[in-house]
Design a protein around this motif. Structure first.
Motif, short mmCIF file in Angstrom:
data_model
loop_
_atom_site.label_atom_id
_atom_site.label_comp_id
_atom_site.label_asym_id
_atom_site.label_seq_id
_atom_site.Cartn_x
_atom_site.Cartn_y
_atom_site.Cartn_z
N LEU A 1 0.86 -1.19 0.00
CA LEU A 1 0.00 0.00 0.00
C LEU A 1 0.89 1.23 0.00
O LEU A 1 1.94 1.25 0.64
N SER A 2 0.45 2.26 -0.73
CA SER A 2 1.17 3.53 -0.70
C SER A 2 0.43 4.49 0.19
O SER A 2 -0.80 4.50 0.22
N PHE A 3 1.19 5.28 0.92
CA PHE A 3 0.55 6.31 1.75
C PHE A 3 1.56 7.42 1.95
O PHE A 3 2.71 7.33 1.49
N GLU B 1 3.44 13.39 6.42
CA GLU B 1 4.06 14.71 6.28
C GLU B 1 4.39 14.99 4.82
O GLU B 1 5.46 15.50 4.50
N LYS B 2 3.47 14.60 3.96
CA LYS B 2 3.54 14.83 2.51
C LYS B 2 4.64 14.04 1.81
O LYS B 2 4.94 14.26 0.65
N GLN B 3 5.29 13.13 2.52
CA GLN B 3 6.28 12.28 1.89
C GLN B 3 5.68 10.90 1.67
O GLN B 3 4.96 10.39 2.52
N SER B 4 5.99 10.28 0.52
CA SER B 4 5.37 8.99 0.19
C SER B 4 6.09 7.83 0.87
O SER B 4 7.32 7.86 1.00
N TYR B 5 5.32 6.86 1.26
CA TYR B 5 5.86 5.66 1.89
C TYR B 5 5.12 4.45 1.36
O TYR B 5 4.03 4.56 0.79
N LYS B 6 5.73 3.29 1.62
CA LYS B 6 5.05 2.04 1.28
C LYS B 6 4.86 1.21 2.54
O LYS B 6 5.73 1.15 3.40
#
Lengths: 229, 102, 975
Positions: free
Chosen positions: C21-23, C26-31
């Motif tokens: 899942l991507s999320f 603090e406006k930075q993308s993570y998996k």
């Protein structure tokens, strides 16, 4: 005593406009106009799964007072053994005993009831008082395998089939309005009659349809109820 | 939410019921002193212990009585009103009332 | 960023590695993976900093991984203060930290921490409340600094609802105790509910270490869960929170967007216990976590808690955590055991055998930041020399051990909330240094670690025992109840004093409120010695985690500071809810009953503006809202001069029948009814036992033994209940039925009313002599069986026509058609209110209040003097002995430009309030405002003047007049 008032006008439900908006096809039973079916002609499966029907225009009546049980017996009505039990008569009339000395009579699905006709024509004995149940109360039927699950969203009484047998009655609060719930199965199909304040019927109808939505319930006509029977 | 057992309808959520106040016998409305009458109308015993209360099951409009322990909030038993009110109550007419009666 | 901090299976039992899942945070993308919560997914990406603290804006990260603390509170688009270790990750979720100025990493608000010694406990009370008015200025600034999340004001309501459920036995908590209790209870054949707030059944069996190899817990879990799943009569709900315990086992269980209202006959609370933190300097640094949190990260989410860890422990569980860390590839730098002489169990023995560095009788004295300043970099270890006191080494510093993770394992607190809500008693056992629970409510038990058992076999046996007691009580079983499970004699898992004060403070007792040891001590020094007062003064335990991690330490500190035992200081009370809930869960799918008359749609078609009075929809007036007053005036004029029609279906209707019907009414209402002729109506005024006017209507006698009594729309329910209650006592031979909904009714009123009615009613002689005012008749109107009552609420010739409910629309149509040639017009309740006011009729509840007696409202005429009894009779006698205190009179406002007074505007005599307005309106008939008001009894004479403080504080002169305003000879209604 004042008899139950009647009219020769054709009875049409307070939900008439909602039925029209749902593309209902009507049928006439005696002096009552009832929904035969909605858009789909075969609603039997729907009724077996989860259906809501409006029988408010079908005949019913009520009697209470200390003389009622004996008087009703004399008329040939078979009485439920105790309060909060209902019994189907041989003519298909549902007789609900709401207290030791109060009865509610509702006709069969053909709108016919010898018991009701007899009772309304008979002279009332002492301490028997008639109640205008056709007008004071609406009559909805919630049926199908998901009916109990639906009722659990609007009613705080445990109405699941294994806890609330056929013929049991709960006088309780349904979506915050008072009413009488009678389990009255249609053949194999779980079914509850809901008698409630007639002026609140639109509210109750809307509330039940809303509660039914997650189980894919829908309004059904009287034809589907007959088919289930 | 508490449960309350209606003698007619069985056990229900207490929201199905209306509270009807403490039960205490009405004094003779003609003989009672003003103070006795005022106490009957306005005072509640409010005792810590078992009290008898009126309750009405709203959906069936059925009145009954309940014994409740106000300390533990336990309802000990409920029973029909005719356990206390066994027979018809009549009020003695004053002599002047006779004319009104048929 | 990627998921780079993951461990290979079997670690990560909850995550599905096939479903990334991507999320963003603090406006930075993570998996992350499906099955993650926000905190675990961020930890998998090495993002440990989640939020800033409430008061000092200190960096905070995950602490418990169990949703028990406020450190993980983050901001979701529509959800402030969400718990990152509770909220399941979803695709595209946008997460922000909260409570910072600038950025999460560089929060300018953190400067507040430098001033913390100037912000002592009670600071706000002391500093800002004097001089008066100061607080208002400071509050804005402080609230901005000390805020939590942000509410999304564009939030669109979502569908939340409720459902009732019923069970024989509800088991709350599905750890080893809950699973055992549910399985045992299910043997009885009863219906069992098993609820757990976590995503997976099994509780600590999912992550704790029961044996040296680390396999027993998972194996046991698998076996028990399989048995539960195979039990047809167990309903298991996960991710479901039982958020309260209410009387008679009424359990609100929140699951998704639904609130289940569960009624259980028996409840077994297997809610476990909560691991507690050690209290030392900077114990709040991200990286300082509970041992159980590390184990949850490893086993549930497959996340490595760090690279190098220190374990500080006061029990053997810390050794199990150390083994788990080793298994996860974490370097275990040391185990710091607070105990001087530990008694090892098998697991601890095994850990010892691994050759780890173990320092006994030592404490972590302080945590130090790493170079980023946002995470743990090292810990300082010192030897304990007495309770809470560490030796000061000659170097001035203890041993410094570099680490990025510190796992704390110093003891537990039973999850006491639900038990305490039910009246349970939380006490402290000085022997074991544990909180204990007693005094469970009826039909409710606790079992397992919440019941002070911490050995697995005891926990499971205790749960089985509780289940047997429950099913025996339900008469489903008749098993012999096993002996009470004795409390273990083994060393308690709670270390008595894991609290170490530091000269620089910042040893946090309460993370939510940033409270340090000194804050608690100072509260006791300020004189607040009871724990309840300490709580209120210091706000300790009042934050979002509600004392889950502060109650124990606070109780210990207060006890020590006041030289008492913990048992003597008392504990705080727990109230619902157990955890924060959305308002939508309470508010969702509420029912607001609506009643509609059978003529409802005719009103809509005629352009009525509807209003809801009680549950009833009623036409206020007919026509567009912009010309409201014109429509109302014209409706009034039409009734006065022509004929109008109003829907009065909402009027209450009661049938009183039987041999004692007259006697009953005679006792219930104030008037005499015994000699009321058949075919006549009588005004029926109702007082309560205190002599207060509570309702009115008319009693229509249709036969010797049959009255039809009307009651007010809002009052009929109470009138009916009251009738039944009185007759439950009097036992008269009478039957009472509420037939309100069985009748539709209209009032046709105006000089032309008879002509219109005559067109559709042939079987009733409408002639005024044959059918006079206050007469009642039965017949047919437009072919519909009808009860016709000649009454005059509006003061004109008028007939109330009551017909069966379902004929309402037909009657309405018939009368509108019959009245067409007379230009009949419908009128609404606004016009009706003016018409009745002109006629001086009061409305109970508007012109009366909870004190109004008949004499005050000029109703003494309606009291029968010669009756043995009626409900209010004795009180009215008493009231009549005393002088009147006020009188309801009519008044007119002669100044046409004056603002028309409204209900409840005051009647003034100089500065003195002497009464109030109850009704006032412009009267189209009289051409000026008329009204009713309570005034002093000596101000009632017609022609006397008094002052009303009207809208905009304008003083308006009112002139008292005799009632009614209109048609004083009452000729019109008797036409």
């Amino acid at each position: 005593m004042l008899s139950t008032l009647a009219t020769d006008a054709l009875r049409r439900s307070q939900l008439y406009r909602r039925h029209m908006a749902m593309d209902a096809t009507f049928t006439t039973l005696g002096d009552s106009v009832v929904v035969s079916h909605y858009a789909s002609e075969d609603e039997t499966k729907q009724a077996q799964h989860l259906g809501l029907a409006d029988l408010s225009t079908l005949p019913r009546t009520g009697f209470k007072g200390l003389g009622t049980p004996d008087w009703a017996l004399d008329l040939g009505i078979e009485l439920p053994a105790r309060p909060n039990r209902a019994l189907l008569q041989s003519d298909g009339t549902l007789v609900a005993r709401l207290s030791q000395s109060e009865l509610l009579l509702a006709s069969n699905l053909n709108g016919l009831s010898e018991s009701i006709a007899n009772a309304t024509q008979a002279e009332l004995a002492e301490r028997v008082y008639s109640l205008p149940r056709s007008d004071s109360h609406s009559w909805l039927v919630l049926c199908g395998s998901q009916a109990a699950e639906t009722l659990a969203k609007v009613c705080g009484v445990d109405l699941r089939p294994h806890k609330f047998a056929d013929g049991e009655i709960a006088q309780t609060s349904i979506a915050k309005i008072n009413g009488v719930i009678v389990r009255n199965d249609l053949g194999e199909t779980l079914s509850y009659c809901i008698f409630s304040d007639s002026s609140s019927v639109e509210f109750l109808w809307d509330s039940l349809l809303d509660a039914m939505a997650e189980f894919e319930g829908a309004a059904v006509g009287i034809q589907a109820l007959r088919d289930c029977r | 939410m508490k449960l309350l057992t209606c003698p007619l309808n069985g056990q229900r959520n207490i929201t199905e019921f209306t509270y009807g106040g403490e039960y205490h016998p009405m004094p003779d409305h003609q003989q009672a002193t003003s103070r006795e009458w005022a106490e009957h109308v306005f005072f509640h015993d409010n005792s810590a212990g078992v009290v008898i209360e009126w309750w009405c099951h709203s959906a069936s409009s059925y009145w009954f009585l309940a014994e409740r322990n106000t300390i533990s909030d336990q309802i000990l038993r409920t029973f029909p009103a005719d356990e206390i009110f066994r027979e018809r109550i009549d009020f003695n007419p004053t002599p002047a009332d006779q004319g009104e009666r048929k | 960023m990627s998921n780079n901090n993951r461990l290979a299976p079997p670690f990560g039992s909850l995550i599905n590695r096939e479903q990334p899942l991507s999320f963003s945070f603090e406006k930075q993308s993570y998996k992350g993976f499906a099955g993650d919560n926000i905190a675990s997914a961020l930890a998998a990406n090495q993002q440990w900093l989640l939020s800033r603290s409430f008061k000092y804006h200190r960096p905070r990260g995950l602490l418990t991984m169990a949703g028990q603390d406020a450190n993980t509170m983050i901001q979701l688009p529509s959800d402030p203060n969400a718990l990152a270790d509770r909220i399941a990750l979803s695709e595209g979720l946008e997460v922000m930290g909260q409570n910072y100025s600038g950025s999460l990493n560089r929060d300018s608000g953190a400067l507040l921490g430098l001033f913390s010694r100037f912000l002592p406990v009670g600071f706000y009370y002391k500093a800002f409340f004097k001089p008066a008015g100061m607080w208002e200025k400071w509050a804005l600034l402080i609230r901005k600094k000390a805020g939590l999340g942000v509410i999304n004001q564009d939030y669109q309501p979502e569908y939340y609802d409720k459902q009732y459920q019923f069970y024989d036995v509800a088991v709350i908590g599905a750890g080893p105790a809950g699973l055992s209790a549910a399985l045992e209870a299910a043997k009885s054949g009863g219906e069992v509910l098993l609820v757990d707030e976590n995503a997976s059944l099994g509780g600590s069996l999912n992550y704790s270490r029961l044996d040296a190899e680390g396999t027993a817990a998972r194996e046991l879990r698998q076996r028990l869960v399989a048995e539960v799943e195979a039990s047809a009569n167990i309903t298991a709900m996960t991710s479901a929170t039982c958020n309260g315990w209410f009387a008679d086992n009424w359990l609100p269980i929140i699951c998704g967007k639904r609130l289940y209202k569960v009624r259980a006959k028996q409840t077994i609370l297997c809610v476990g216990s909560m691991e507690q933190q050690a209290v030392f300097h900077s114990n709040d640094l991200p990286g300082v976590i509970m041992s159980s949190a590390a184990q949850r990260l490893i086993h549930l989410y497959g996340v490595r808690p760090g690279k190098a860890a220190v374990v500080v422990t006061g029990n053997n569980d810390g050794y199990g955590a150390a083994l788990d860390l080793l298994d996860a590839g974490v370097e275990v730098k040391a185990i710091i055991d607070l105990r001087k002489r530990p008694e090892y169990d098998a697991v601890a023995q095994y850990a010892v055998s691994k050759g780890l560095k173990i320092k006994t009788g030592c404490a972590v004295y302080a945590a130090n930041k790493d170079r980023s300043g946002l995470h743990l970099g090292s810990v300082e270890v010192r030897e304990i020399i007495s309770q809470g006191i560490c030796a000061t080494p000659t170097s001035g510093k203890g041993e410094i051990i570099d680490c990025d993770t510190l796992c704390m394992s110093v003891g537990y607190t039973p999850t006491y909330q639900l038990v305490c809500q039910g009246g349970g008693q939380l006490s402290y056992d000085d022997e074991s240094s544990m909180f204990t629970l007693t005094n469970c409510p009826q039909d409710c038990q606790i079992a397992g670690s919440v019941n002070s058992h911490w050995l697995l076999n005891d926990v499971m046996a205790d749960a089985k025992r509780a289940a047997i007691i429950a099913t025996n009580a339900l008469e489903l079983t008749t098993e012999t109840v096993p002996e009470t499970i004795a409390l273990s004699q083994q060393q308690s898992p709670n270390f008595g004093w894991p609290i170490f004060a530091h000269p620089k403070g910042k040893e946090f007792v309460d993370f939510d409120e940033d409270l340090q040891i000194a804050d608690i001590i100072n509260a006791t020094k300020d004189g607040y010695e009871h724990i309840q007062l300490v709580k209120r003064y210091s706000t300790c335990g009042m934050g979002p985690s509600q004392g889950r991690h502060s109650a124990l330490a606070t109780a210990r500190l207060v006890a020590a500071a006041t030289n008492r035992t913990v048992a003597q200081t008392g504990v705080t009370t727990a109230r619902p809810p157990f955890s924060a809930e959305h308002l939508a869960h309470s508010a969702g799918r509420s029912f607001y009953p609506a009643q509609r008359s059978n003529m409802h749609y005719r009103h809509l078609e005629a352009g009525a503006q509807m209003l809801q009075a009680g549950a009833w929809y009623r036409p206020a007036y007919y026509g567009s809202a912009d010309k409201r007053q014109d429509w109302i005036n014209s409706e009034v004029n039409n009734v006065r001069n022509n004929v109008g029609l109003v829907d009065v279906s909402t009027l209450g209707g009661l049938e009183v029948r039987g041999p004692d019907a007259p006697e009953f009414l005679n006792r219930f209402y104030t008037f005499g009814f015994l000699k009321q002729p058949v075919g006549k109506a009588r005004y029926a005024l109702l007082t309560n036992e205190a002599g207060v006017v509570i309702d009115d209507g008319v009693a229509c006698r249709f036969s010797e033994q049959h009255y039809y009594v009307t009651a007010t729309t809002g009052g009929v329910g109470n009138v009916y209940q009251s009738m039944l209650k009185w007759n439950a006592q009097w036992r008269l031979d009478v039957d009472i039925a509420n037939v309100t909904s069985a009748y539709s009714a209209v009032n046709i009123a105006g000089p032309n009313a008879r002509k219109v009615l005559a067109k559709v009613c042939s079987d009733i002689d409408l002639d005024s002599e044959a059918f006079p005012y206050m007469g009642v008749r039965e017949g047919t109107v437009a072919g519909i069986a009808a009860r016709v009552i000649r009454v005059g609420f509006v003061g004109e010739l008028g007939y109330e026509v009551h017909i069966p409910q379902h004929c309402g629309e037909a009657l309405w149509d018939a009368l509108i058609a019959a009245g067409a040639e007379f230009d009949i017009k419908p009128f609404g309740i606004e016009a009706q209110r003016i018409l009745r006011l002109e006629k001086g009729h009061i409305i109970i509840g508007q012109d009366t209040d909870a004190m109004s007696n008949p004499a005050e409202v000029q109703m003494s005429w309606a009291i029968a003097k010669q009756k043995p009894f009626f409900v209010g009779s004795r009180s009215i006698q008493e009231l009549n002995k005393a002088p009147l205190k006020r009188s309801l009179i009519g008044f007119v406002i002669n100044d046409l430009k004056a603002p028309i007074p409204l209900e409840s505007h005051l009647v003034l005599d100089g500065d003195r309030m002497t009464g109030r307005v109850t009704s006032c309106n412009y009267s189209p008939t009289l051409g000026k405002a008329v009204g009713l008001a309570y005034v002093e009894p000596d101000k009632t004479e017609a022609g006397s003047h008094f002052t009303i403080k009207s809208s905009g504080a304008v003083m308006v002169d009112a002139e008292a007049v005799n009632l009614p305003f209109y048609d004083p000879e009452t000729l019109r209604q008797e036409l």
